[in-house]
Design an enzyme around this catalytic site. Structure first.
Site, PDB file in Angstrom:
ATOM      1  CD  GLU A 283     -13.189  16.022   7.678  1.00  0.00           C
ATOM      2  OE1 GLU A 283     -13.965  15.482   8.432  1.00  0.00           O
ATOM      3  OE2 GLU A 283     -12.520  15.365   6.737  1.00  0.00           O
ATOM      4  N   PRO A 284      -9.405  20.844   8.378  1.00  0.00           N
ATOM      5  CG  PRO A 284      -9.153  23.142   9.300  1.00  0.00           C
ATOM      6  CD  PRO A 284     -10.123  22.035   8.712  1.00  0.00           C
ATOM      7  N   GLY A 285      -5.889  20.235   9.021  1.00  0.00           N
ATOM      8  CA  GLY A 285      -4.886  19.492   9.863  1.00  0.00           C
ATOM      9  C   GLY A 285      -3.613  19.998  10.181  1.00  0.00           C
ATOM     10  NE  ARG A 286       0.349  19.257   5.034  1.00  0.00           N
ATOM     11  CZ  ARG A 286       1.048  18.085   4.558  1.00  0.00           C
ATOM     12  NH1 ARG A 286       2.367  18.347   5.020  1.00  0.00           N
ATOM     13  NH2 ARG A 286       0.721  17.219   4.235  1.00  0.00           N
ATOM     14  CE1 TYR A 327       4.163  10.904   1.413  1.00  0.00           C
ATOM     15  CE2 TYR A 327       4.549  12.553   3.319  1.00  0.00           C
ATOM     16  CZ  TYR A 327       3.732  11.365   2.842  1.00  0.00           C
ATOM     17  OH  TYR A 327       2.842  10.954   3.493  1.00  0.00           O
ATOM     18  CB  CYS A 354      22.189   2.099   9.470  1.00  0.00           C
ATOM     19  SG  CYS A 354      23.705   1.311   8.418  1.00  0.00           S
ATOM     20  CD  GLU A 355      17.728   2.569   5.336  1.00  0.00           C
ATOM     21  OE1 GLU A 355      17.909   2.885   4.359  1.00  0.00           O
ATOM     22  OE2 GLU A 355      17.368   1.568   5.900  1.00  0.00           O
TER      23      GLU A 355
END
EC number: 4.1.1.20
Length: 433
Positions: A283-286, A327, A354-355
């Site tokens: 199940e590859p996604g990325r 991350y 605003c972070e």
């Protein structure tokens, strides 16, 4: 579009022209790059080995257009929510090729899945097993399921995206008596058909030994279940998580690096345990979509703090790409309208939220950068659009698909300020004031 030699081109498109035509921030997805990855899956796995399947992990990036591409390329679809499932339904994706994951599926989500004849439901826990049995009984349907198990194998990646360890919110720990009881319940059910097991070890992984170690653990379980209960597993889903290149520090491997090792271990293990080789599912996604996408921004304020740092603020940031904040994910980028200019400075790319933590890239090598420049951040195809938010009431960007002829088309419209408010209501006692 005519491509200027001083502009950064992506998948046949002039990114500066794309920014001018569609505005920024802008997600750009290359259809041909997705097709190339799908072809690699077919050539090095599906056509090389018998009894194999592949499903695209749609949480990485899912739109109705992406569903159409994946269906055309002959892959299945892995969904993890009612919303993802509904997207597949609306896109007329073949339901028999859908696999429904999730650690806390609701009654409504499971009912929708059973009602639409989803191909496989990956059962995460015993409470879900009982709920699904009730729903299947209500609809008088037999539902094919796999149990998700945690084989106790940890991958080398960020702690937030490792999922195969014993201490995980996902799946059933391999406590044999509990697994035996779950399998026994399923065998006794008139409406549930257990076809096998699933595991997932994490995301952005570069080592193959963790897959082979996990396979050995699960094949041992399958052997024990055959001996003790007479149960024969016919499917084993080994998940995805294959790493891609974000920066020069990453060393991605071809898909065959993983799948050859997986299949060798499966064949060896089945001979060792004297069990029939199950159908193997990946199940590859990325891995399918990550490097097929970029994000375009327009540079606004450039702020130089002498002897410390130069900040270039762009018109997006944390809401359209939360991964650096979540991350500490790292990206590479190019100043798209100055592709051939010398890299004469280090620039920290700041988002507009605003972070203080809204920094996309620290100390990027750039040409002399100024307001109005177009920045192209690379490898943003996975977990950018799908994780986007409206923090600070910022509208989410449009998504543009470039096909193999270099033609572009909007597949997700840019949000407007009006869109931000269309679900809001003012209580009557406030509207009267």
């Amino acid at each position: 579009m005519e491509n200027c030699k001083d502009h950064f081109n992506f998948a046949g498109g002039d990114t500066v022209a794309l920014a001018k035509k569609y505005g920024t921030p802008l997600y750009v997805v290359a259809e041909e790059k997705i097709m190339e990855r799908c072809e690699e899956i077919r050539e090095t796995f599906l056509e090389k080995y018998i009894n194999t399947k592949a499903a695209y992990a749609s949480k990485a990036f899912l739109t109705m257009a992406m569903c159409k591409i994946i269906a055309r390329e002959g892959l299945g679809l892995d969904v993890v929510s009612g919303g993802e499932l509904y997207t597949a339904i609306k896109a007329d994706f073949p339901m028999e090729k859908v696999m429904f994951h999730g650690n806390n599926k609701s009654w409504e989500e499971l009912y929708l899945a059973v009602e639409n004849n989803v191909g496989r439901i990956i059962v995460d826990n015993l409470a879900e097993l009982q709920l699904l049995d009730e729903i299947a009984r209500q609809q008088m349907k037999t539902v094919k399921i796999l149990f998700r198990v945690t084989p106790g194998i940890e991958g080398q990646t960020h702690e937030y995206i490792v999922t195969g360890q014993k201490d995980s919110k996902f799946g059933m720990p391999l406590e044999r008596e509990k697994i035996y009881d779950a399998v026994r319940q399923t065998i006794e059910s008139q409406y549930l058909d257990l076809t096998g097991f699933h595991f997932h070890l994490g995301s952005q992984l570069f080592q193959k030994d963790i897959y082979t170690d996990a396979i050995d653990v699960v094949l041992n379980l399958i052997h024990d279940l055959k001996e003790r209960l007479g149960f024969k597993a016919i499917e084993l889903n080994v998940g995805g998580g294959f790493g891609i290149r974000y920066t020069d520090n990453d060393e991605p491997k071809p898909l065959s690096y993983f799948t050859d090792a997986i299949m060798e271990k499966v064949i060896e293990g089945c001979q060792k345990y004297s069990i029939t080789t199950p159908t193997i599912i990946i199940e590859p996604g990325r891995w399918v979509v990550g490097e097929a996408g970029i994000t375009l921004y327009t540079v606004g304020n450039v702020k130089e703090i002498p002897n410390i740092r130069t900040y270039a603020s762009v018109d997006g940031g944390l809401p359209d790409n939360p991964r650096p904040a979540l991350y500490r994910a790292r990206y590479e980028a190019v100043v798209a309208n100055k592709k051939n200019a010398p890299l004469s400075m280090k620039t920290t790319i700041a988002g507009k939220c605003c972070e203080s933590g809204d920094i996309l890239i620290w100390d990027l090598d750039t040409p002399e950068i100024e307001a109005g420049d177009i920045l192209a951040v690379l490898a943003t195809g996975a977990y950018n659009y799908s994780m986007a938010s409206n923090y600070n009431k910022l509208p989410r960007p449009a998504v543009v698909l470039i096909n193999q002829e270099g033609k572009s088309e909007v597949i997700v419209q840019r949000e407007s300020y009006e869109n931000l408010l269309e679900r809001e209501l003012i209580p009557s006692h406030l509207s009267e004031e």
